[in-house]
Design a protein around this motif. Structure first.
Motif, PDB file in Angstrom:
ATOM      1  N   GLN A  32      35.989   7.672  36.223  1.00 14.86           N
ATOM      2  CA  GLN A  32      36.301   8.117  37.581  1.00 14.86           C
ATOM      3  C   GLN A  32      37.665   8.787  37.616  1.00 14.86           C
ATOM      4  N   SER A  33      37.834   9.709  38.559  1.00 19.45           N
ATOM      5  CA  SER A  33      39.133  10.349  38.767  1.00 19.45           C
ATOM      6  C   SER A  33      39.294  10.670  40.241  1.00 19.45           C
ATOM      7  N   MET A  34      40.520  11.012  40.629  1.00 21.70           N
ATOM      8  CA  MET A  34      40.799  11.386  42.012  1.00 21.70           C
ATOM      9  C   MET A  34      41.840  12.492  42.018  1.00 21.70           C
ATOM     10  N   LEU A  35      41.662  13.449  42.914  1.00 16.13           N
ATOM     11  CA  LEU A  35      42.633  14.515  43.130  1.00 16.13           C
ATOM     12  C   LEU A  35      43.559  14.109  44.272  1.00 16.13           C
ATOM     13  N   VAL A  36      44.864  14.172  44.020  1.00 15.39           N
ATOM     14  CA  VAL A  36      45.847  13.685  44.987  1.00 15.39           C
ATOM     15  C   VAL A  36      46.993  14.684  45.076  1.00 15.39           C
ATOM     16  N   HIS A  37      47.442  14.982  46.288  1.00 18.43           N
ATOM     17  CA  HIS A  37      48.686  15.733  46.426  1.00 18.43           C
ATOM     18  C   HIS A  37      49.791  14.918  45.764  1.00 18.43           C
ATOM     19  N   PRO A  38      50.604  15.516  44.868  1.00 21.07           N
ATOM     20  CA  PRO A  38      51.569  14.727  44.090  1.00 21.07           C
ATOM     21  C   PRO A  38      52.510  13.880  44.930  1.00 21.07           C
ATOM     22  N   GLY A  39      52.875  14.350  46.112  1.00 18.72           N
ATOM     23  CA  GLY A  39      53.791  13.582  46.949  1.00 18.72           C
ATOM     24  C   GLY A  39      53.189  12.307  47.487  1.00 18.72           C
ATOM     25  N   HIS A  40      51.863  12.226  47.532  1.00 23.43           N
ATOM     26  CA  HIS A  40      51.192  11.033  48.056  1.00 23.43           C
ATOM     27  C   HIS A  40      50.839  10.031  46.970  1.00 23.43           C
ATOM     28  N   LEU A  41      50.990  10.412  45.711  1.00 21.59           N
ATOM     29  CA  LEU A  41      50.737   9.483  44.607  1.00 21.59           C
ATOM     30  C   LEU A  41      51.998   8.646  44.401  1.00 21.59           C
ATOM     31  N   ALA A  42      52.011   7.439  44.976  1.00 27.17           N
ATOM     32  CA  ALA A  42      53.223   6.636  45.008  1.00 27.17           C
ATOM     33  C   ALA A  42      53.419   5.806  43.757  1.00 27.17           C
ATOM     34  N   LEU A  43      52.330   5.245  43.224  1.00 26.68           N
ATOM     35  CA  LEU A  43      52.445   4.252  42.167  1.00 26.68           C
ATOM     36  C   LEU A  43      51.121   4.173  41.423  1.00 26.68           C
ATOM     37  N   PHE A  44      51.170   4.067  40.098  1.00 27.30           N
ATOM     38  CA  PHE A  44      49.944   3.884  39.322  1.00 27.30           C
ATOM     39  C   PHE A  44      50.275   3.215  37.999  1.00 27.30           C
ATOM     40  N   ARG A  45      49.272   2.658  37.373  1.00 23.31           N
ATOM     41  CA  ARG A  45      49.475   2.004  36.079  1.00 23.31           C
ATOM     42  C   ARG A  45      49.731   3.061  35.019  1.00 23.31           C
ATOM     43  N   ALA A  46      50.717   2.773  34.151  1.00 29.59           N
ATOM     44  CA  ALA A  46      51.250   3.805  33.261  1.00 29.59           C
ATOM     45  C   ALA A  46      50.243   4.313  32.243  1.00 29.59           C
ATOM     46  N   GLN A  47      49.224   3.530  31.927  1.00 32.19           N
ATOM     47  CA  GLN A  47      48.266   3.964  30.911  1.00 32.19           C
ATOM     48  C   GLN A  47      47.233   4.952  31.446  1.00 32.19           C
ATOM     49  N   MET A  48      47.242   5.218  32.745  1.00 38.21           N
ATOM     50  CA  MET A  48      46.245   6.111  33.339  1.00 38.21           C
ATOM     51  C   MET A  48      46.613   7.571  33.058  1.00 38.21           C
ATOM     52  N   PRO A  49      45.701   8.365  32.492  1.00 37.54           N
ATOM     53  CA  PRO A  49      45.989   9.788  32.244  1.00 37.54           C
ATOM     54  C   PRO A  49      46.183  10.545  33.563  1.00 37.54           C
ATOM     55  N   LEU A  50      47.189  11.435  33.562  1.00 34.94           N
ATOM     56  CA  LEU A  50      47.513  12.221  34.752  1.00 34.94           C
ATOM     57  C   LEU A  50      47.741  13.661  34.329  1.00 34.94           C
ATOM     58  N   GLU A  51      47.121  14.582  35.052  1.00 35.11           N
ATOM     59  CA  GLU A  51      47.334  16.007  34.799  1.00 35.11           C
ATOM     60  C   GLU A  51      47.428  16.732  36.131  1.00 35.11           C
ATOM     61  N   PHE A  52      47.945  17.959  36.082  1.00 35.25           N
ATOM     62  CA  PHE A  52      48.148  18.735  37.301  1.00 35.25           C
ATOM     63  C   PHE A  52      47.381  20.046  37.195  1.00 35.25           C
ATOM     64  N   ALA A  53      46.816  20.456  38.312  1.00 31.81           N
ATOM     65  CA  ALA A  53      46.008  21.670  38.308  1.00 31.81           C
ATOM     66  C   ALA A  53      46.244  22.457  39.587  1.00 31.81           C
ATOM     67  N   LYS A  54      46.188  23.767  39.444  1.00 32.85           N
ATOM     68  CA  LYS A  54      46.280  24.658  40.594  1.00 32.85           C
ATOM     69  C   LYS A  54      44.883  24.806  41.198  1.00 32.85           C
ATOM     70  N   VAL A  55      44.776  24.566  42.495  1.00 24.93           N
ATOM     71  CA  VAL A  55      43.485  24.650  43.176  1.00 24.93           C
ATOM     72  C   VAL A  55      43.292  26.063  43.695  1.00 24.93           C
ATOM     73  N   LYS A  56      42.342  26.755  43.144  1.00 23.90           N
ATOM     74  CA  LYS A  56      42.078  28.138  43.541  1.00 23.90           C
ATOM     75  C   LYS A  56      41.425  28.190  44.920  1.00 23.90           C
ATOM     76  N   GLY A  57      41.815  29.188  45.672  1.00 33.84           N
ATOM     77  CA  GLY A  57      41.220  29.379  46.982  1.00 33.84           C
ATOM     78  C   GLY A  57      41.868  28.594  48.092  1.00 33.84           C
ATOM     79  N   VAL A  58      42.814  27.719  47.763  1.00 30.24           N
ATOM     80  CA  VAL A  58      43.535  26.935  48.767  1.00 30.24           C
ATOM     81  C   VAL A  58      45.001  27.326  48.695  1.00 30.24           C
ATOM     82  N   LYS A  59      45.548  27.830  49.796  1.00 30.31           N
ATOM     83  CA  LYS A  59      46.929  28.283  49.819  1.00 30.31           C
ATOM     84  C   LYS A  59      47.850  27.194  50.347  1.00 30.31           C
ATOM     85  N   ASN A  60      49.004  27.085  49.732  1.00 25.17           N
ATOM     86  CA  ASN A  60      50.038  26.201  50.226  1.00 25.17           C
ATOM     87  C   ASN A  60      50.544  26.786  51.550  1.00 25.17           C
TER      88      ASN A  60
END
Length: 239
Positions: A163-191
């Protein structure tokens, strides 16, 4: 040691210590305390007993302070209190080799002696996002107890393997250190603030995550219209 969390919207962490017990916190963060505490500041604190200046430097790169303060209780014992800097919640974490955590930079409040606080992750997410500074997480490792402050309301999820979840980085407060984390640009959605594509963090199970409803950036943006404008000569405002 007896921890107690008081309050609701702006909570206070109160730690009652027996004679000679220690607690580690960032310098200047104490709100109030009983008389008699011995206070010592060093770069070696927060290194899990395994470092000095270099450990402090790594901690500083993670958004913390180079120096930490150790509070030692007097013979009669006493308590020391730390107040949250933003509306939200304070959580206690039990840390050992099987339970290491990644927490948003600036969330660490206090810990016992053998907890190591260091930079865990730094990611540049492009010009404009987070003011161009990217996102930084501190890693809490070693053995002992730590207390962190999380912003706003907290929603928790258990992610199973696969399982995985997409989260805005500012809302990801805390997680277990062994969990893989990567960042991706979402196409079609403008900041909405900067016009570039939206960056999201994708975190993968298995593991537990804590998401916060408030981010410092959003709080600052909400308060900005109500802050006094600089009207000093040369500022361009009305005199």
């Amino acid at each position: 040691m007896q921890p107690r969390i008081n309050g609701t919207t702006m909570p206070v962490l109160e730690l009652t210590l027996d004679a000679g017990e220690h607690i580690i916190a960032e310098g200047g963060d104490v709100a109030w305390l009983t008389p008699g505490f011995d206070m010592e500041t060093s770069t070696a604190f927060g290194s899990g007993g395994r470092g000095g200046f270099m450990s402090g430097l790594k901690r500083m790169l993670g958004g913390g302070q180079l120096f930490l303060t150790r509070y030692t209780a007097p013979p009669q014992g006493g308590f020391v209190a730390f107040a949250a800097s933003m509306p939200g919640q304070i959580r206690e974490l039990q840390i050992d080799a099987a339970d290491e955590f990644m927490v948003q930079s600036g969330s660490f409040m206090a810990s016992t002696d053998d907890v190591e606080i260091s930079v865990g992750l730094q990611k540049k997410l492009g010009v404009g996002v987070f003011g161009g500074a990217g996102v930084v997480f501190q890693k809490l490792a070693g053995t002992g107890s730590a207390w962190v402050q999380l912003s706003g309301e907290i929603v928790e999820y258990d992610l199973a393997a696969g399982q995985s979840m997409l989260v805005h980085p500012g809302h990801l407060a805390l997680f277990r250190a062994q969990m893989p984390l990567e960042f991706a640009k979402v196409k079609g959605v403008k900041n909405k603030f900067f016009g570039d594509s939206l960056f999201l963090a994708e975190i993968h199970g298995p593991g537990h995550i804590w998401l916060q409803s408030m981010t410092p950036d959003k709080l600052a943006a909400a308060l900005e219209p109500y802050l006094p404008k600089d009207s000093s000569p040369g500022s361009g405002g009305d005199n």
